[in-house]
Design an enzyme around this catalytic site. Structure first.
Site, PDB file in Angstrom:
ATOM      1  N   CYS A 421       0.818  -1.212   0.000  1.00 57.33           N
ATOM      2  CA  CYS A 421       0.000   0.000   0.000  1.00 57.33           C
ATOM      3  C   CYS A 421       0.853   1.264   0.000  1.00 57.33           C
ATOM      4  O   CYS A 421       0.523   2.250  -0.653  1.00 57.33           O
ATOM      5  CB  CYS A 421      -0.949   0.003   1.190  1.00 57.33           C
ATOM      6  SG  CYS A 421      -0.145  -0.026   2.813  1.00 57.33           S
ATOM      7  N   HIS A 611      -2.374   1.143   7.195  1.00 54.18           N
ATOM      8  CA  HIS A 611      -2.595   1.307   5.764  1.00 54.18           C
ATOM      9  C   HIS A 611      -2.133   2.694   5.327  1.00 54.18           C
ATOM     10  O   HIS A 611      -2.131   3.642   6.124  1.00 54.18           O
ATOM     11  CB  HIS A 611      -4.080   1.128   5.457  1.00 54.18           C
ATOM     12  CG  HIS A 611      -4.406   0.887   4.013  1.00 54.18           C
ATOM     13  ND1 HIS A 611      -3.717  -0.006   3.224  1.00 54.18           N
ATOM     14  CD2 HIS A 611      -5.360   1.443   3.206  1.00 54.18           C
ATOM     15  CE1 HIS A 611      -4.245  -0.011   2.001  1.00 54.18           C
ATOM     16  NE2 HIS A 611      -5.228   0.873   1.974  1.00 54.18           N
ATOM     17  N   ASN A 632      -7.612   5.742  -1.483  1.00 49.99           N
ATOM     18  CA  ASN A 632      -7.168   4.463  -0.944  1.00 49.99           C
ATOM     19  C   ASN A 632      -6.625   3.620  -2.097  1.00 49.99           C
ATOM     20  O   ASN A 632      -7.343   3.393  -3.078  1.00 49.99           O
ATOM     21  CB  ASN A 632      -8.358   3.754  -0.283  1.00 49.99           C
ATOM     22  CG  ASN A 632      -7.991   2.454   0.397  1.00 49.99           C
ATOM     23  OD1 ASN A 632      -6.979   1.830   0.082  1.00 49.99           O
ATOM     24  ND2 ASN A 632      -8.818   2.024   1.335  1.00 49.99           N
TER      25      ASN A 632
END
Length: 671
Positions: A421, A611, A632
């Site tokens: 991520c 994250h 995201n």
């Protein structure tokens, strides 16, 4: 990870440090767990001593390197002493992770463990007691199984390099890299480079004992004179002038013919031409197991030495790059990355640097690695640990066809199951705020003989120096019949939400794993594997786009010793909110780290812990806008009639004040 917790590990998420017959897992707090491939993270066993868990790399002043399964259902851990890198240990556990035995490893036991599991535990570049060729030239330099430098003598025997009567080792030279060694009267002359690219020389006596009193800087004028006199491209800069008739130096007829044909009328050699030259070189050897010989090795070195004038490698914007110069130098003159060849398998094989004694098969593998993009990363990953169902998994490689870039934006980035991520958030940020920056990242090579497309892919190291790898259009799938990649996806959406297919995001993710074995990113595990690039922070913004990133803290400091991640103090008369807002309005990257858990009114996920996200200006027409969109890297997701409550929203709107003020959220910005 909060902006104030700067003493934590560089990973924003937990990650697998090693996956072999077992998984060695390191949590966000640095603690060790062990498990089996296919288990969820929640099913791993915490490593315990006397019934107590929470063991990490500082508990016993040893770093855990790997875990493997034992026949009795327990695990064996391999450990390295923090204060003495030459000291290794083996610890055994039961199936519940309880340590029930430990011992120091002898040299023979260390070597046996490396060979048995295919792990380079002492990072000398080889397995077991095999000699590893570091540099080939007028003097061949090797590392032995313990990481000690050895000079090869004309009769094939070895003589150790020594300093103060002690063997000179890889660890002792930390911060320096030996470029080349040449013989001189009564000994040898060694040329070394530091991390800032400064070149130095020092001499030895005939026995290989280094004289510290001879250590001195090599200036540009002295370097030019030395290279002319010795006929060596000492600093491997590829800047030897191309004089008229220089090809008369080339002794291999097929190679000479190719070079002369490709450079006729002052033409430059492109990627396809360089492949033709190497193919001709391989064919001239006459058999895969035959040594390439002194003449051919010298010919290839002569071409590499003139690479700056011979090669052409324009990026997507048409600007000339040093891509071919860089990769051909790694192929011919040696690289740490040449120690192993992965080829998309879960276990590597030893390869080695090129030399006159290397076989045509070695040259072929080096061509595959540096020019054809076939040294694919180990496909195994632990998975996105922001997802509680993450488990170690692997896959196969399959070729995908699509445009490289078609209107780059953050929405091209769609994470998949790998725990990358931080990297994909960085890529999305660059694509959104400065999409033309990607033009300088890629050099298009076209298709190879087997119809695979390749590109040169550029990265910056922790000192801002440029490095290149070659990546092709093969990506990991779980099954060969799959039409979508397992990790970073080929699919994305455009600004209107329409589906698109672009290769740049999965290509950059895979190339990052390939470049990791160059040891340029400062990561804990520096291998060509997808699992080795899981977990990270905003350093990836810099690795992709250059520059630096910073966050605000009470004092200026570097993060984990990495100069590209440097905290800043808020300027007098300003606030962190004002500085981040100003950066956002100036089109700078905002990298977001979340340890928060938030949802929208309908229950769709916004922030999840462990994250990374990116944020960008929601109104570029206003120079004082205070609203951002947060993306995201799991991919574009919106409320639709078909899906009124999506699992997550991306992007979602926030006021900068709310973003900066949310507990568990920290921001980094490009500077």
């Amino acid at each position: 990870m909060s902006a104030t917790s700067l003493d934590q590990d560089i990973s924003t998420v937990a990650y697998a440090r090693h996956i072999g017959t077992a998984v060695l897992f390191v949590g966000t707090d640095g603690t060790w767990s062990v498990g089996r491939v296919g288990q969820k993270v929640s099913e791993y066993q915490s490593v315990k001593f006397n019934g107590q868990g929470g063991i990490h790399d500082d508990t016993f002043d040893v770093t855990a390197l790997a875990a493997e399964l034992r026949e009795d259902g327990g695990y064996v851990l391999y450990l390295q002493a923090n204060q003495n890198p030459a000291l290794f240990f083996e610890a055994t556990t039961d199936a519940q992770g309880n340590i029930n035995g430990a011992k120091a490893l002898s040299q023979a036991e260390l070597f046996a463990a490396e060979v048995r599991y295919g792990i380079d535990l002492n990072y000398n570049g080889g397995l077991g007691d095999a000699m590893v060729l570091v540099d080939a030239g007028s003097v061949n330099l090797y590392l032995d199984g313990l990481g000690a430098y050895q000079l090869q003598q004309p009769d094939g025997s070895f003589r150790p390099l020594q300093f103060g009567g002690v063997a000179l080792t890889l660890d002792a030279l930390e911060g320096f890299e030996i470029e080349t060694i040449v013989p001189k009267e009564g000994g040898y002359q060694i040329y070394v480079r530091d991390e800032e690219d400064n070149l130095f020389e020092l001499g030895t006596d005939e026995a290989g004992s280094v004289d510290a009193g001879t250590f001195q800087t090599v200036g540009s004028a002295q370097l030019s004179e030395l290279e002319q006199r010795l006929g060596e491209d000492i600093n491997a800069a590829g800047d030897t002038p191309v004089a008229a008739g220089w090809t008369s130096l080339l002794k291999t007829a097929a190679v000479k013919a190719q070079v002369e044909a490709l450079t006729a009328n002052n033409a430059k050699i492109n990627h396809a031409g360089l492949v033709k030259i190497v193919d001709a070189a391989i064919e001239s050897v006459g058999g895969a197991s035959n040594p390439i010989g002194t003449d051919l090795f010298s010919d290839l070195k002569a071409i590499a030495a003139r690479g700056k004038e011979l090669f052409t490698a324009p990026d997507l914007a048409g600007a000339e790059t040093g891509y071919l110069l860089y990769v051909f130098n790694q192929l011919v003159n040696g690289s740490k990355a040449n120690n192993f060849y992965t080829g998309g398998q879960t276990q590597t094989q030893t390869l080695g640097n090129l030399s006159a004694n290397a076989t045509a098969n070695t040259l072929q593998k080096l061509e595959d690695k540096w020019l054809l993009g076939k040294d694919l990363p180990n496909p195994t990953t632990e998975g996105d640990t922001a997802n509680p169902n993450a488990a170690a998994a692997s896959g196969l490689y399959k070729a995908f066809s699509a445009e490289l870039i078609s209107g780059a934006s953050a929405f091209d980035v769609n994470q998949g199951s790998a725990g990358t991520c931080y990297l994909l958030a960085s890529m999305a940020a660059v694509a959104q705020v400065n999409p033309t920056a990607l033009n300088s990242v890629f050099v298009p090579n076209g298709s190879s003989a087997d119809s695979l497309q390749t590109w040169g892919v550029r990265f910056f190291d922790t000192n801002g120096k440029v490095h290149w790898v070659t990546a092709n259009n093969q990506f990991v799938v779980k099954n060969l019949e799959d039409t979508e990649t397992a990790y970073s996806k080929v699919k994305g959406v455009d600004a209107q939400g329409n589906p698109t297919q672009e290769l740049w995001a999965p290509l950059l993710e895979k190339a990052y794993a390939q470049a990791n074995e160059l040891q340029i990113f400062g990561r804990t595990t520096q291998t060509n594997s997808m699992l080795a690039i899981e977990g990270g922070l905003a350093e990836a913004v810099v690795n992709v786009a250059g520059g630096k990133v910073t966050t605000f803290a009470d004092e200026v400091t570097t993060y984990n010793g990495n100069s590209i991640l440097q905290t800043s103090v808020v300027p007098t008369g300003s606030t962190a909110l004002e500085e981040y807002t100003k950066a956002m309005n100036e089109g700078k990257v905002l990298f977001v780290v979340s340890q928060a858990t938030t949802s929208d009114a309908n229950g769709s996920k916004l922030f999840v812990p462990g994250h990374a996200y990116m944020a960008y200006d929601a109104d570029t027409s206003s120079a004082t806008n205070t609203t951002v969109k947060v993306y995201n890297p799991w991919g574009f997701s919106a409320v639709t009639a078909q899906e009124p409550v999506p699992s997550h929203l991306a992007p979602f709107d926030m006021e900068m004040a709310a973003l900066v003020g949310t507990t568990g959220i920290s921001l980094w910005m490009s500077v």
